[in-house]
Design a protein around this motif. Structure first.
Motif: not given
Length: 181
Positions: A28, A31-32, A63-66, A68, A130, A134
């Motif tokens: 990680s 943010m990702a 990958l998983t993220a939100e 930004s 990463l 994102p």
């Protein structure tokens, strides 16, 4: 761990390995993340060289993220390439003074018998690949700074009127009627 017995120690010999492995701990950034327990694919080329085994590879995963800007969840593919030399263990019969500087040894990777541990190298490659910020899309407008509504859903007519801070009211009157003072 990858077994190098089939490769041998003959410089110039080469073999390819394709493996799907489970991520032991989340890879990680701020943010990702590539979550713990997810699967990643490794395409490896192992080459025997004079100093050890040169590993060139590609790692692929999800990958998983939100986002930004709007905080929507994102799931995307990630691909990272790496190359690292795994040195043969130091010869215990070497004469004093022949060993390399101890500072250099801290930065090197070594074979553990006939096995090489790819986890630290793969982790570094994935974490560096990463995204730092994102985005769900390159044109994501983000959130309204006043109310927090998603601007993509709010539409172009979204606004909050002319809520002027009362401390600026005197300046607004001057701007509207510059002739009166």
């Amino acid at each position: 761990m990858v077994d190098t017995r089939q490769l041998g120690r003959q410089p110039g010999s080469m073999r390819t390995v394709n493996r799907i492995v489970t991520v032991p701990q989340a890879f990680s950034s701020a943010m990702a993340v590539v979550p713990e327990g997810s699967e990643i694919e490794l395409d490896l080329r192992l080459e025997a060289v004079m100093e050890g085994v040169l590993v060139t590879g590609t790692v692929r995963g999800q990958l998983t993220a939100e986002c930004s800007r709007c905080l929507d969840p994102i799931s995307d593919g990630i691909e990272a390439e790496f190359q690292e030399l795994y040195r043969y263990p130091a010869d215990e019969d070497a004469a004093p003074g022949e060993s390399e500087d101890e500072d250099d040894e801290d930065e090197d990777y070594y074979l553990e018998g006939e096995l090489l541990d790819l986890e630290p190298v793969v982790r570094d490659a994935v974490v560096l690949a990463l995204p730092l910020t994102p985005l769900c899309g390159p044109d994501c407008p983000g959130l309204c700074s006043e109310c927090g509504a998603k601007l993509a859903e709010a539409g172009p007519d979204h606004g909050h009127g002319d809520d002027v801070d009362p401390r600026w009211e005197a300046l607004r009157k001057i701007a509207e009627d510059p002739g009166e003072r």
